[in-house]
Design an enzyme around this catalytic site. Structure first.
Site, PDB file in Angstrom:
ATOM      1  N   GLU A  97      78.117 -48.990 -54.571  1.00 54.90           N
ATOM      2  CA  GLU A  97      77.119 -49.718 -53.794  1.00 54.90           C
ATOM      3  C   GLU A  97      75.706 -49.558 -54.341  1.00 54.90           C
ATOM      4  OE1 GLU A  97      77.848 -48.118 -49.906  1.00 54.90           O
ATOM      5  OE2 GLU A  97      79.287 -49.695 -49.386  1.00 54.90           O
ATOM      6  N   GLU A 128      95.445 -34.412 -57.237  1.00 52.33           N
ATOM      7  CA  GLU A 128      94.441 -33.607 -56.549  1.00 52.33           C
ATOM      8  C   GLU A 128      94.630 -32.115 -56.783  1.00 52.33           C
ATOM      9  OE1 GLU A 128      95.454 -32.455 -52.093  1.00 52.33           O
ATOM     10  OE2 GLU A 128      95.292 -34.626 -52.323  1.00 52.33           O
TER      11      GLU A 128
END
Length: 313
Positions: A97, A128
């Protein structure tokens, strides 16, 4: 790893999860599936309302982290987020963004998620759990001392996030650990620790809920305030936005209008002369200079519009 070692590791992980606030079971919510939809929505909304106060408790630490990373970015350093699952997706979201909102180079704010782009939409098995993968991802970016790495993990124990912080720190980068449990290994590994304790989730262990909301709020604070400090705004106007579509072009016009009060035809002329650059157009109109001079003044002021305006009067 042998079968016995794997079983022992799994047992240890189960024991660890039982100690984490974010994984705790709420007996008072054990029958929420029996509630009418409106009552269930009210219950969930009430849980969400506890997140902003938890973030507020960490504001001094958040501000310290911003004040530490901003000078590095002003010198050309990058802001890099690293996380797995929801935490990684939130980092990628915040990074993505920044270019349309603040006209940053896409390489300036970077989001890394364990498992790469595929992990944005589906789980990548084992990603992960790999600190080695985090180190490889950071080495691919050639992370250095002017950069800032924010490791994000609700539990504060995710190996990818912890490994990223540890490796970034070893490379001389500034490091920030964002977790939702106190005393987390992630925070302990970082220069700046931000631990937003939101408590057990509505759905046991579903940390995309309150923990995810808390992480999103903190990332909003960090990226937005950093960009304000870097001169990407004029007051509360996004003067560095990138006009890449009709909506953003209309927003650019409106921002110039709010900043200058100039007539529409003058605003359009200024935007045309400056190639659609909002900040430059405002300087043309308020400073009474032409487009090349506006560009020169902004370069000299390191992109800070207020500073540039002082040299036109």
């Amino acid at each position: 790893m042998t079968a016995a070692e794997a079983a022992a590791a799994a047992s240890n992980l189960r024991a660890t999860l039982e100690t984490l606030t974010t994984e705790a079971f709420r007996p008072d919510l054990a029958e929420i599936d029996k509630l009418p939809t409106l009552a269930l929505a009210r219950t969930m909304n009430a849980e969400d309302a506890t997140v902003p106060p938890a973030v507020a408790a960490q504001l001094p630490r958040i501000a310290d982290a911003i004040d530490a990373l901003t000078p590095r970015m002003a010198r050309g350093g990058r802001l890099v987020y690293a996380g797995a699952g929801t935490a990684g997706r939130l980092g990628v979201l915040d990074a993505s963004e920044c270019p349309p909102t603040f006209n940053t180079d896409p390489a300036t704010v970077v989001g890394l998620i364990a498992g790469g782009p595929t992990a944005l939409t589906r789980a990548v098995e084992g990603a992960e759990d790999s600190a080695e993968l985090a180190r490889a991802d950071l080495d691919a970016l050639s992370l250095g001392p002017e950069d800032t790495l924010i490791g994000i993990s609700a539990s504060g124990r995710t190996p990818y996030a912890v490994g990223a912080v540890e490796h970034a720190r070893a490379l001389g980068a500034l490091t920030i650990g964002l977790a939702c449990n106190t005393g987390s290994p992630l925070a302990a590994a970082a220069h700046h620790r931000i631990e937003v304790v939101v408590g057990p989730e509505l759905l046991t262990g579903s940390t995309r809920l309150k923990a995810g909301t808390a992480q999103k709020l903190v990332l909003n604070l960090i990226s937005t305030i950093t960009m304000i400090r870097l001169g990407k705004t004029y007051g509360n106007l996004m003067v560095d936005l990138r006009s890449t579509n009709d909506k953003l072009r209309a927003r650019a016009h409106r921002i110039v209008a709010l900043a200058t009060g100039a007539p529409d035809e003058e605003i359009e002329a200024a935007l045309t002369a400056t190639g659609g650059e909002v900040k430059h157009a405002i300087l043309v109109l308020l400073g009474g200079v032409d487009a090349p001079e506006a560009a020169r003044l902004l370069t000299a002021a390191h992109g800070h519009l207020r500073a540039a305006l002082t040299h036109t009067r």
